[in-house]
Design an enzyme around this catalytic site. Structure first.
Site, PDB file in Angstrom:
ATOM      1  N   GLU A   1      14.730 -43.182  12.971  1.00  0.00           N
ATOM      2  CA  GLU A   1      16.111 -42.984  12.520  1.00  0.00           C
ATOM      3  C   GLU A   1      16.500 -41.505  12.519  1.00  0.00           C
ATOM      4  OE1 GLU A   1      16.817 -45.113   8.852  1.00  0.00           O
ATOM      5  OE2 GLU A   1      17.226 -46.931  10.001  1.00  0.00           O
TER       6      GLU A   1
ATOM      7  N   GLU B   1      14.954 -53.175  12.923  1.00  0.00           N
ATOM      8  CA  GLU B   1      14.818 -53.337  11.473  1.00  0.00           C
ATOM      9  C   GLU B   1      16.017 -54.085  10.930  1.00  0.00           C
ATOM     10  OE1 GLU B   1      14.371 -49.864   9.055  1.00  0.00           O
ATOM     11  OE2 GLU B   1      13.078 -48.857  10.489  1.00  0.00           O
TER      12      GLU B   1
HETATM   13  C1  GLA Z   1      15.433 -47.456   7.312  1.00  0.00           C
HETATM   14  C2  GLA Z   1      14.076 -46.856   7.607  1.00  0.00           C
HETATM   15  C3  GLA Z   1      12.951 -47.623   7.005  1.00  0.00           C
HETATM   16  C4  GLA Z   1      13.286 -48.067   5.603  1.00  0.00           C
HETATM   17  C5  GLA Z   1      14.555 -48.872   5.637  1.00  0.00           C
HETATM   18  C6  GLA Z   1      14.938 -49.422   4.287  1.00  0.00           C
HETATM   19  O1  GLA Z   1      15.847 -48.341   8.223  1.00  0.00           O
HETATM   20  O2  GLA Z   1      13.858 -46.707   8.991  1.00  0.00           O
HETATM   21  O3  GLA Z   1      11.805 -46.800   7.002  1.00  0.00           O
HETATM   22  O4  GLA Z   1      13.448 -46.949   4.796  1.00  0.00           O
HETATM   23  O5  GLA Z   1      15.595 -48.042   6.069  1.00  0.00           O
HETATM   24  O6  GLA Z   1      16.150 -50.123   4.329  1.00  0.00           O
END
Ligand code: GLA
Length: 647
Positions: free
Chosen positions: A173, A329
């Site tokens: 991210e 995710e």
């Molecule tokens: C992001 C991060 C993860 C986690 C999620 C929680 O997507 O990439 O590591 O922290 O948020 O929602």
């Protein structure tokens, strides 16, 4: 700044476009990818043994591994310990679970900040951020970058031929937590270098930034800083350039790691996971450098518009690059980072997952596999909750795994193409949302409002960049394209001349790419195609937009309450150009776009669908149409196969 060996002068590493060769990824899958972030370093051997059994039960075939593994793998500088990872990768391979292996560079170990405090990012007000959380690194830091590259090289060399390896996951991210960008001395110097490449001469920069205004004229490059905290409005062109620079700097970090992977493991595709559509990164500039786009989706289960907002994000992801994208995710149930973290009600996780597939995803993954016992995310849901596998969440996870596996031919199937598109442009976003404008215009909300009118009418919508293939669409929505180059204006004009239907909304065509106003009346180079001139803006105290429009060939379709054209239509060449001088309420917007698209010949995916029911079709490699029907009212999902087209 460009990373070693990959860079073009524009900071995007022009030579490293990814072909999107996903063979190694697909070779390890027999159905859509299914799984989640796997963080086994948080657990002991008894749990690891159970993990594999439960993964098998849940139908997991892909996990992302090692995202926060840097401190475990390199506990002290240069002393690597891969034994833990060897064991997990071997175990996964034996269980038939593929790995999307992270380069582990999202969160450096505390020793990096101890030895090199200058790698820590600095906010606009001079505050230096510290370790103890994650993503605490300056994107311009050569020290951070060299440590990240060194670790990536070790990982790539060690695991290049590991049978579990299906995909590389670079960083995590990018820009999520350091979206406010870094203002340290290193970043300032890098910004100057970037500006020199962009403008060549100080005169050109002074001209582009309109520095005669407020006595801002620079006499040497050393006087230029990142837009730090200042007494009043900061130079808007400088702010927009800083955002462009920041996106490029993060991209350069990504490319530095990618260059290593491309050299050491050329046949393993790479990705990185994008955060919910946000201003931080110019994703159209990033996407060519990913073999496959990945996205993290976290709709708020309490948000009544979540389904449409999610559909929009998914459409953006699909538009970034030809081919599939991966839902890397999502939460199985609640997150832990909103003020109030509602759980996903029964069936919602399944619905959200199928919605991603309907919009072109070839993977359904979660954060995370097993709910953490400690740390900042212990109350974030996981596929295996604190209460263990005898839970609703794990039952739903298992059912979904079986269901996706039963539709094996959806893997590599493609969504049917859309006739309508929405134009999205990050540099415009950066220029549009600076200070001291007639009123605040929220670009994302504007884009969502236009998208919603199509979504509610069951009309599929692609998302395209300014240099996209516009002629492929009958209808093109252009919300708030404030910053407009003459080139883009010519493309939009040609689009209409050639028979397209264009919808432009207010505060478009106002400035050039350096935030200098197009003179002669708004919306500058779009006046001719739209058949009008905007003389003055007149936003209302409640924030509603209004303006004084002079018709110059266009016809009035809707008027403001107090009179005067508010929405117009102009036949131009073989096409039609509409202009919205206000943001209609959702009902009016829908009625308007229903009319526009009826005239343009853009049909719903299916006629007569009730509100809240979404249908999208994917076509399998064998030519079969799979019609995915998502009922956002009761959460039901059905997949119907079109026998007629079966080959
Ligand atoms: C992001 C991060 C993860 C986690 C999620 C929680 O997507 O990439 O590591 O922290 O948020 O929602």
């Amino acid at each position: 700044m460009t990373p070693d060996g990959t860079g073009g002068p524009d900071g995007t590493g022009g030579s490293s476009d990814s072909s999107g060769n996903l063979d190694r990824f697909y070779d390890r899958l027999t159905s859509l990818a299914y799984g989640g972030d796997y963080n086994p370093e948080q657990w002991g051997p008894d749990v690891h043994a159970e993990d594999v059994e439960l993964m098998r039960a849940a139908g997991v075939n892909l996990v992302t591994l090692g995202i926060f593994g840097w401190a475990t793998t390199e506990p002290t500088p240069g002393a690597y310990d891969f034994t833990w990872l060897d064991a997990h990768l071997d175990r996964l391979a034996a269980a038939g679970v593929a790995a999307c292996l992270a380069t582990m560079t999202a969160s450096p170990p505390p020793w990096l900040a101890r030895l090199h405090p200058e790698t820590l990012p600095v906010l606009a007000d001079g505050t230096r951020l510290h370790p103890g959380s994650r993503q605490h690194w300056c994107p311009s830091s050569p020290v951070f970058r060299s440590h990240a590259v060194r670790l990536t090289e070790r990982l790539a060399t060690r695991y290049a031929d590991h049978p579990a390896l299906a995909l590389w996951h670079i960083g995590n991210e990018y820009g999520c937590h350091i979206s406010r960008h870094c203002h340290c001395e290193v970043s300032t110097a890098a910004f100057r270098t970037w500006l020199r490449e962009r403008y060549q001469t100080l005169d050109a920069l002074n001209d582009a930034w309109s520095t005669t205004f407020w006595s801002q004229r620079y006499s040497t490059w050393e006087e230029i800083h990142t837009p730090r905290a200042a007494p009043s409005f900061r130079n808007p062109a400088q702010q927009a350039d800083f955002l462009r620079f920041s996106s490029d700097e993060l991209l350069a970090c990504y490319l530095a790691e990618k260059a290593v992977l491309a050299r050491v493991t050329p046949h393993t595709p790479v990705t990185t996971n994008f955060v919910p559509v946000a201003k931080t990164l110019d994703l159209f500039r990033w996407a060519p450098h990913l073999d496959v786009v990945s996205y993290d989706s976290y709709p708020d289960p309490h948000d009544p518009d979540a389904a449409q907002r999610t559909a929009f994000s998914y459409d953006v992801m699909r538009g970034l690059k030809a081919g599939p994208w991966l839902l890397l995710e999502q939460a199985p149930s609640a997150v832990n980072w909103r003020a109030h973290n509602g759980r996903k009600p029964p069936g919602r996780m399944r619905l959200d997952s199928w919605q991603a597939v309907a919009h072109g995803a070839d993977a359904v993954l979660f954060f995370q596999w097993r709910q953490s016992r400690g740390g900042a995310e212990k109350f974030h849901s996981a596929m295996v909750p604190h209460a263990g596998p005898e839970t609703r969440t794990f039952r739903e996870v298992t059912e979904l795994g079986a269901e996706l596996a039963a539709h094996a031919d959806l893997l590599r199937s493609r969504p049917e193409r859309a006739d309508a598109a929405l134009l999205l442009d990050w540099p415009n976003w950066w220029a549009l949302e600076t200070d001291a404008h007639p009123s605040e215009v929220d670009y994302l909300e504007g884009a969502l409002a236009h998208h919603k009118a199509l979504y509610d009418a069951s009309v599929a919508c692609d998302v395209v960049p300014v240099d996209g293939d516009l002629a492929a669409y009958r209808l093109l929505l252009v919300p708030h394209l404030y910053s407009l180059s003459l080139d883009t204006a010519a493309r939009l004009t040609d689009y209409v001349r050639g028979g397209g239907t264009l919808v432009v909304s207010y505060f478009s065509g106002i400035t050039d790419e350096h935030d200098r106003v197009h003179l002669g009346g708004y919306p500058g180079p779009l006046r001719e195609v739209l058949g009008l001139t905007v003389e003055e803006f007149d936003p209302r105290p409640d924030g509603a937009w209004a303006e004084e429009i002079r018709l110059e060939g266009a016809e009035q379709v809707l008027a403001y309450d107090e009179g005067g054209p508010a929405v117009t239509r102009h036949e131009y060449g073989r096409g039609t150009a509409w202009y919205l001088g206000l943001r209609p309420d959702p009902k009016t917007m829908r009625e308007l776009l229903d009319r526009v698209r009826a005239e343009a010949g853009v049909s719903p995916v299916e006629a007569g669908l009730p509100e809240g029911v979404q249908v999208r079709t994917r076509v399998t490699a064998a030519g079969e149409r799979v019609r995915l029907r998502l009922d956002h009212r009761d959460g039901s999902v059905t997949a119907e196969r079109d026998q007629a087209s079966r080959q």
